[in-house]
Motif scaffolding. Structure first.
Motif, PDB file in Angstrom:
ATOM      1  N   PRO A 190       3.702  -4.051 -13.122  1.00 19.40           N
ATOM      2  CA  PRO A 190       3.345  -2.765 -12.381  1.00 19.40           C
ATOM      3  C   PRO A 190       2.094  -2.758 -11.997  1.00 19.40           C
ATOM      4  CG  PRO A 190       4.511  -2.019 -14.333  1.00 19.40           C
ATOM      5  CD  PRO A 190       4.759  -3.812 -14.318  1.00 19.40           C
ATOM      6  N   VAL A 191       1.093  -3.363 -12.599  1.00 24.49           N
ATOM      7  CA  VAL A 191      -0.258  -3.523 -12.387  1.00 24.49           C
ATOM      8  C   VAL A 191      -0.608  -4.348 -11.218  1.00 24.49           C
ATOM      9  CG1 VAL A 191      -2.433  -4.276 -13.201  1.00 24.49           C
ATOM     10  CG2 VAL A 191      -1.250  -2.931 -14.879  1.00 24.49           C
ATOM     11  N   ALA A 192       0.436  -5.433 -11.093  1.00 21.59           N
ATOM     12  CA  ALA A 192       0.224  -6.558 -10.022  1.00 21.59           C
ATOM     13  C   ALA A 192       0.709  -5.873  -8.733  1.00 21.59           C
ATOM     14  CB  ALA A 192       0.975  -7.768 -10.145  1.00 21.59           C
ATOM     15  N   LEU A 193       1.935  -5.144  -8.806  1.00 20.73           N
ATOM     16  CA  LEU A 193       2.392  -4.424  -7.629  1.00 20.73           C
ATOM     17  C   LEU A 193       1.176  -3.392  -7.170  1.00 20.73           C
ATOM     18  CD1 LEU A 193       4.570  -4.150  -5.449  1.00 20.73           C
ATOM     19  CD2 LEU A 193       5.657  -2.581  -6.962  1.00 20.73           C
ATOM     20  N   TYR A 194       0.571  -2.711  -8.168  1.00 23.71           N
ATOM     21  CA  TYR A 194      -0.543  -1.684  -8.013  1.00 23.71           C
ATOM     22  C   TYR A 194      -1.581  -2.326  -6.856  1.00 23.71           C
ATOM     23  CZ  TYR A 194      -4.131   2.328  -8.554  1.00 23.71           C
ATOM     24  OH  TYR A 194      -4.714   3.260  -8.236  1.00 23.71           O
ATOM     25  N   GLY A 195      -1.949  -3.722  -7.353  1.00 23.58           N
ATOM     26  CA  GLY A 195      -2.854  -4.457  -6.818  1.00 23.58           C
ATOM     27  C   GLY A 195      -2.345  -4.775  -5.305  1.00 23.58           C
ATOM     28  N   VAL A 196      -1.213  -5.098  -4.981  1.00 23.56           N
ATOM     29  CA  VAL A 196      -0.549  -5.336  -4.122  1.00 23.56           C
ATOM     30  C   VAL A 196      -0.612  -4.181  -2.967  1.00 23.56           C
ATOM     31  CG1 VAL A 196       1.640  -6.133  -2.676  1.00 23.56           C
ATOM     32  CG2 VAL A 196       1.187  -7.134  -4.721  1.00 23.56           C
ATOM     33  N   VAL A 197      -0.367  -2.965  -3.224  1.00 24.17           N
ATOM     34  CA  VAL A 197      -0.659  -1.968  -2.539  1.00 24.17           C
ATOM     35  C   VAL A 197      -2.202  -1.728  -2.351  1.00 24.17           C
ATOM     36  CG1 VAL A 197      -0.265   0.664  -2.524  1.00 24.17           C
ATOM     37  CG2 VAL A 197       1.564  -0.738  -3.275  1.00 24.17           C
ATOM     38  N   LEU A 198      -2.782  -1.864  -3.108  1.00 24.36           N
ATOM     39  CA  LEU A 198      -4.054  -1.614  -2.914  1.00 24.36           C
ATOM     40  C   LEU A 198      -4.838  -2.575  -1.840  1.00 24.36           C
ATOM     41  CD1 LEU A 198      -5.799  -0.655  -6.232  1.00 24.36           C
ATOM     42  CD2 LEU A 198      -5.361   0.859  -4.510  1.00 24.36           C
ATOM     43  N   LEU A 199      -4.380  -3.862  -1.939  1.00 24.40           N
ATOM     44  CA  LEU A 199      -4.693  -5.243  -0.986  1.00 24.40           C
ATOM     45  C   LEU A 199      -4.072  -4.737   0.414  1.00 24.40           C
ATOM     46  CD1 LEU A 199      -5.884  -7.869  -0.359  1.00 24.40           C
ATOM     47  CD2 LEU A 199      -3.500  -8.739  -1.128  1.00 24.40           C
ATOM     48  N   PHE A 200      -2.923  -4.349   0.522  1.00 28.05           N
ATOM     49  CA  PHE A 200      -2.403  -3.965   1.755  1.00 28.05           C
ATOM     50  C   PHE A 200      -2.991  -2.754   2.406  1.00 28.05           C
ATOM     51  CE2 PHE A 200       0.549  -7.193   0.631  1.00 28.05           C
ATOM     52  CZ  PHE A 200       0.486  -7.960   1.876  1.00 28.05           C
ATOM     53  N   LYS A 220     -14.976  -6.346   2.653  1.00 27.07           N
ATOM     54  CA  LYS A 220     -14.566  -7.871   2.377  1.00 27.07           C
ATOM     55  C   LYS A 220     -14.393  -8.092   0.663  1.00 27.07           C
ATOM     56  CE  LYS A 220     -16.169  -9.311   6.698  1.00 27.07           C
ATOM     57  NZ  LYS A 220     -17.246  -9.830   7.539  1.00 27.07           N
ATOM     58  N   VAL A 221     -15.452  -7.360  -0.076  1.00 26.64           N
ATOM     59  CA  VAL A 221     -15.174  -7.634  -1.598  1.00 26.64           C
ATOM     60  C   VAL A 221     -14.204  -7.181  -1.868  1.00 26.64           C
ATOM     61  CG1 VAL A 221     -16.648  -7.012  -3.482  1.00 26.64           C
ATOM     62  CG2 VAL A 221     -17.929  -8.018  -1.816  1.00 26.64           C
ATOM     63  N   SER A 222     -13.856  -5.687  -1.416  1.00 29.75           N
ATOM     64  CA  SER A 222     -12.652  -5.236  -2.071  1.00 29.75           C
ATOM     65  C   SER A 222     -11.353  -5.951  -1.732  1.00 29.75           C
ATOM     66  CB  SER A 222     -12.447  -3.747  -1.369  1.00 29.75           C
ATOM     67  OG  SER A 222     -13.459  -3.001  -1.391  1.00 29.75           O
ATOM     68  N   VAL A 223     -11.371  -6.589  -0.801  1.00 32.87           N
ATOM     69  CA  VAL A 223     -10.030  -7.311  -0.441  1.00 32.87           C
ATOM     70  C   VAL A 223     -10.078  -8.384  -1.387  1.00 32.87           C
ATOM     71  CG1 VAL A 223      -8.998  -8.999   1.335  1.00 32.87           C
ATOM     72  CG2 VAL A 223      -9.795  -6.465   1.836  1.00 32.87           C
ATOM     73  N   VAL A 224     -11.068  -9.124  -1.589  1.00 32.55           N
ATOM     74  CA  VAL A 224     -11.137 -10.401  -2.569  1.00 32.55           C
ATOM     75  C   VAL A 224     -10.917  -9.834  -3.995  1.00 32.55           C
ATOM     76  CG1 VAL A 224     -12.752 -11.933  -3.585  1.00 32.55           C
ATOM     77  CG2 VAL A 224     -12.700 -11.710  -0.996  1.00 32.55           C
ATOM     78  N   ALA A 225     -11.371  -8.736  -4.388  1.00 35.34           N
ATOM     79  CA  ALA A 225     -11.135  -8.299  -5.570  1.00 35.34           C
ATOM     80  C   ALA A 225      -9.750  -7.807  -5.796  1.00 35.34           C
ATOM     81  CB  ALA A 225     -12.082  -6.996  -5.943  1.00 35.34           C
ATOM     82  N   TYR A 226      -9.344  -7.229  -4.971  1.00 36.17           N
ATOM     83  CA  TYR A 226      -7.589  -6.822  -4.937  1.00 36.17           C
ATOM     84  C   TYR A 226      -6.681  -8.104  -5.047  1.00 36.17           C
ATOM     85  CZ  TYR A 226      -9.317  -2.111  -3.669  1.00 36.17           C
ATOM     86  OH  TYR A 226      -9.795  -0.961  -3.643  1.00 36.17           O
TER      87      TYR A 226
END
Length: 192
Positions: A104-114, A147-153
């Motif tokens: 679930p945390v990984a999918l949360y990250g996927v949604v934030l990334l996209f 850009k930092v946000s995308v890399v962090a996600y």
């Protein structure tokens, strides 16, 4: 085409997203403080997601303050962003209900990334509609925070499978980074 309808629609969608998230907070049937302890992961997930939706709302507002009009490409880019943001209530609930389990945390990250990629696409569509010498293009500049946000996600997604709490910590750091007011657009608009 004026930007007013897009702004009103986006505000409505974001308000619904926040409403859906709060409705996922279930009231315990026990009236003791101990009944709240199992809700801590759910509340932490909600708070973080509320902050992220608030950050997107705030930055979306600033984007639209720097433009005069929208076109079809901007409308579709905006819908793309709203699509990813509309998934936040689902991944928030899944992450909280499962006490920050890795997937679930990984999918949360996927949604934030996209969502962050969609925001970037929206900003580029707005710049394309207004020109590379526009107020918005000048204000956004190189967009280091974006850009930092995308890399962090992107880093948090595989990290979640090894340590979901470290990944959650990365999400918190990104939120803190964006909570520091980003005055690029305001400064450019006022000339200060």
């Amino acid at each position: 085409m004026t930007k007013g309808r897009m702004e009103a629609f986006s505000d409505g969608v974001l308000a619904i997203i926040i409403t859906i998230m709060v409705l996922e907070l279930k009231v315990p049937h026990d009236a003791t403080p101990n009944a709240l302890i199992p809700l801590i992961p759910v509340v932490l997930s909600y708070v973080l997601s509320f902050v992220f939706v608030g950050i997107y709302w705030n930055n979306h507002h600033h984007l639209l303050q720097a433009i005069r009009h929208v076109d079809g490409a901007v409308l579709w880019a905006n819908l793309h962003l709203l699509f990813w943001l509309s998934l936040i209530p689902f991944v928030t609930a899944w992450m909280g209900e499962n006490q920050f389990a890795p997937w679930p945390v990984a999918l949360y990250g996927v949604v934030l990334l996209f969502a962050s990629i969609a925001y970037y696409i929206l900003a580029r569509a707005l710049i394309a509609a207004h020109g590379t010498d526009s107020v918005l293009a000048t204000a956004l500049g190189r967009d280091v925070k974006g850009k930092v946000s995308v890399v962090a996600y992107a880093a948090a997604i595989p990290l979640a499978l090894a340590s979901s709490w470290l990944a959650f910590g990365l999400f918190v750091l990104v939120a803190i980074m964006w909570l520091v007011p980003d005055r690029r657009i305001e400064k450019t608009l006022t000339g200060t």
